[in-house]
Design an enzyme around this catalytic site. Structure first.
Site, short mmCIF file in Angstrom:
data_model
loop_
_atom_site.label_atom_id
_atom_site.label_comp_id
_atom_site.label_asym_id
_atom_site.label_seq_id
_atom_site.Cartn_x
_atom_site.Cartn_y
_atom_site.Cartn_z
N HIS A 87 52.00 39.41 35.83
CA HIS A 87 53.16 40.11 36.42
C HIS A 87 53.51 41.29 35.52
CE1 HIS A 87 56.60 40.69 38.89
NE2 HIS A 87 57.40 39.77 38.43
N HIS B 88 46.90 43.31 43.89
CA HIS B 88 48.29 42.95 44.18
C HIS B 88 48.34 41.83 45.21
CE1 HIS B 88 52.58 43.37 45.09
NE2 HIS B 88 52.63 43.91 43.88
N ARG C 272 54.08 53.59 43.55
CA ARG C 272 54.67 53.75 42.22
C ARG C 272 53.61 54.29 41.27
NH1 ARG C 272 56.77 47.67 41.56
NH2 ARG C 272 54.60 47.38 42.21
N1 AMX Z 1 40.50 42.00 38.38
C1 AMX Z 1 39.66 40.95 38.53
N2 AMX Z 1 39.84 39.97 39.43
C2 AMX Z 1 40.89 40.11 40.26
C3 AMX Z 1 41.76 41.20 40.20
C4 AMX Z 1 41.56 42.17 39.19
N3 AMX Z 1 42.37 43.19 39.01
N4 AMX Z 1 42.70 41.06 41.17
C5 AMX Z 1 42.42 39.90 41.81
N5 AMX Z 1 41.33 39.32 41.25
C6 AMX Z 1 40.76 38.02 41.57
C7 AMX Z 1 41.80 36.94 41.28
O1 AMX Z 1 41.82 36.62 39.90
C8 AMX Z 1 41.32 35.81 42.17
O2 AMX Z 1 40.22 35.20 41.53
P1 AMX Z 1 40.03 33.58 41.54
O3 AMX Z 1 40.05 33.20 42.98
O4 AMX Z 1 38.75 33.37 40.85
O5 AMX Z 1 41.22 33.05 40.81
C9 AMX Z 1 40.79 36.56 43.39
O6 AMX Z 1 40.51 37.90 42.95
C10 AMX Z 1 41.74 36.61 44.56
O7 AMX Z 1 42.95 37.18 44.13
P2 AMX Z 1 43.83 38.07 45.12
O8 AMX Z 1 44.13 37.26 46.33
O9 AMX Z 1 43.17 39.39 45.34
O10 AMX Z 1 45.11 38.36 44.25
P3 AMX Z 1 46.34 37.39 43.96
O11 AMX Z 1 47.36 37.62 45.00
O12 AMX Z 1 45.92 35.99 43.71
O13 AMX Z 1 46.84 37.96 42.56
C11 AMX Z 1 47.36 39.69 40.99
C12 AMX Z 1 47.46 39.24 42.46
C13 AMX Z 1 48.22 40.92 40.80
C14 AMX Z 1 47.88 38.57 40.10
C15 AMX Z 1 45.89 40.00 40.67
O14 AMX Z 1 45.43 41.07 41.48
C16 AMX Z 1 45.64 40.32 39.21
O15 AMX Z 1 45.47 39.41 38.41
N6 AMX Z 1 45.65 41.66 38.82
C17 AMX Z 1 45.52 42.05 37.45
C18 AMX Z 1 46.85 41.84 36.72
C19 AMX Z 1 47.90 42.84 37.18
O16 AMX Z 1 47.64 44.01 37.26
N7 AMX Z 1 49.12 42.34 37.43
C20 AMX Z 1 50.26 43.19 37.78
C21 AMX Z 1 50.67 43.05 39.22
C22 AMX Z 1 51.88 43.91 39.52
C23 AMX Z 1 53.07 43.36 38.80
O17 AMX Z 1 53.58 42.30 39.14
N8 AMX Z 1 53.55 44.02 37.80
#
Ligand code: AMX
Length: 428
Positions: free
Chosen positions: A262, A308, A317
């Site tokens: 997050h 996301h 943003r």
């Molecule tokens: N890099 C690598 N893998 C990713 C990824 C990324 N940026 N985004 C998603 N994935 C992976 C997930 O880890 C998950 O893998 P798993 O099934 O093996 O656990 C798979 O793709 C499916 O995930 P998703 O449905 O696309 O995303 P989510 O809704 O579960 O999670 C988020 C969303 C933001 C947690 C995820 O995209 C992520 O970890 N991003 C990187 C961290 C980040 O930038 N967080 C900030 C978000 C904005 C905020 O709140 N500030």
């Protein structure tokens, strides 16, 4: 135009009637279903919460009370707070009243600084910031009013009081955390008559460059709210639903913001970008960035700042921050690396089927801008996010107390229950 308090007092009776009528007439209508995948998968996409302050459209991103974010990026963050809470953009007089109100409430008590100064030197700035908020809980007028037997219909008033006091003090608290944690010398006092973001920029004492204050204003507006189901907003909402006061509830929300998936992603993101520049001895080429993106994925780590839970297009943003960087320092090496990653990362993530959103989120670009101005302690970045997000969490809380929203209590089931349910369904 009326003040924030007067505007709310006028709006709330109508809002209550509207919601009461809606629920009375349509209480049994179905707006969402829950699949097994959703129950095991972070409740993604289930419509089980109401949030009137803002909405996140998967394609368009953040919409505050009907205004797409980039169309209101000229607003001061405190104008954004007024908008979140009431649906109205304050006029000059209402804004002045809010500024005067903040000026009266500002002033972090000395006992808070004593606690923060006593914390271990390696404390995370988010932990210090959160601690500062919790320590001030004793000042909650809501907690006191509740103890004295306040009527439910009036809860929103002391919650608003606590919210305004917190918001007036958060920039000073956050700037103080920065100066204590990174040994920057004496704290810089709050300036009466200066706007919220300008004050925060000044109290940080990073630079006198006026465009840094502009960046802070943009930053504090952009991070303020992201509807109701994100970790910080939902955590805060749940805690506040138990009628814990705003100090407890905001602190709870911010503890969620401190997670790397997050709000901590902005710290992780800049760390990753700096590592790339360090490895290649300058701005990496597109090929090098592609190789490192692949290596990061192959090592089982996420690419911070990308993806996301709700968005399915580039976060506006991020677009706003990219525009700011292009306008002010297009040749800054860190900014250039961030801008090039935007060209390189999405096509790579887009090829991975499980990733729902390959596009940059808010955290992909903001750190590069802060770093440019000399705010290089990236562990601190989530605190800036936290100051901003408090506006959204508090707006949602005030609305919920005005509406008399009950305690949050969804039903959970166990895996045996799910298996049994599926077996019964198969028989039918
Ligand atoms: N890099 C690598 N893998 C990713 C990824 C990324 N940026 N985004 C998603 N994935 C992976 C997930 O880890 C998950 O893998 P798993 O099934 O093996 O656990 C798979 O793709 C499916 O995930 P998703 O449905 O696309 O995303 P989510 O809704 O579960 O999670 C988020 C969303 C933001 C947690 C995820 O995209 C992520 O970890 N991003 C990187 C961290 C980040 O930038 N967080 C900030 C978000 C904005 C905020 O709140 N500030």
């Amino acid at each position: 135009m009326a003040t924030l308090q007067e505007t709310l007092a006028k709006q709330i009776p109508g809002l209550r009637d509207e919601v009461k009528g809606l629920v009375k007439a349509n209480g049994n209508k179905v707006i969402s279903e829950v699949t097994v995948k959703q129950a095991y998968g972070g409740m993604r996409g289930i419509k089980g919460l109401v949030c009137d302050t803002s909405f996140v459209d998967p394609e368009k991103g953040l919409i505050i009370r009907g205004h797409p974010l980039l169309e209101i990026k000229h607003l001061l963050p405190e104008e954004g707070f007024f908008l979140l809470l009431t649906g109205d953009i304050p006029d000059k007089a209402a804004l002045k009243a809010l500024h005067d109100d903040y000026d009266k409430r500002a002033g972090v008590p000395d006992y808070v600084w004593k606690v923060l100064e006593a914390m271990p030197e390696d404390s995370h700035p988010m932990c210090m910031f959160d601690t500062g908020i919790l320590v001030m809980q004793r000042e909650s007028v809501f907690a006191k009013a509740y103890e004295e037997g306040i009527q439910k219909a009036e809860y929103w008033q002391p919650v608003l009081e606590d919210s305004l006091t917190l918001l007036a003090r958060l920039p000073e608290l956050a700037a103080g955390v920065y100066r204590i944690r990174y040994k920057k010398g004496a704290r810089i006092p709050y300036t009466n008559g200066l706007d919220w973001g300008g004050n925060y920029a000044k109290m940080l004492g990073v630079t006198d460059d006026e465009s840094f204050a502009d960046l802070m204003r943009l930053y504090l507006l952009f991070h303020s709210d992201h509807e109701g189901g994100n970790v910080s907003a939902f955590s805060c909402h749940t805690v506040a639903s138990a009628l814990s006061d705003p100090y407890y509830a905001v602190s709870a929300g911010l503890n969620g913001l401190a997670g790397p998936l997050h709000g901590l992603a902005n710290q992780m993101c800049l760390k990753w970008v700096l590592g790339l520049i360090d490895k290649y001895g300058g701005v990496p080429t597109k090929e090098q960035l592609a190789q490192m993106t692949q290596e990061t994925l192959d090592s089982g780590q996420v690419i911070p700042g990308y993806g996301h839970a709700v968005l399915r297009k580039t976060d506006p943003r991020y677009t706003g921050f990219l525009e700011f960087g292009k306008q002010h320092f297009p040749d800054d090496p860190i900014f250039k690396t961030v801008a090039t990653l935007f060209e390189v990362v999405p096509p790579i993530l887009g090829k991975i089927e499980k990733i729902a959103d390959p596009w940059p989120n808010v955290d992909a670009g903001s750190g590069a801008l802060l770093y440019h101005y000399g705010l290089t302690e990236f562990q601190y970045y989530t605190v800036l996010f936290a100051v901003s997000r408090a506006q959204g969490m508090l707006s949602q809380m005030i609305v919920n107390r005005a509406l008399g929203t009950p305690i949050t209590r969804p039903k959970s089931v166990g895996t045996p229950w799910v298996k049994n349910f599926l077996a019964e369904q198969a028989k039918a």
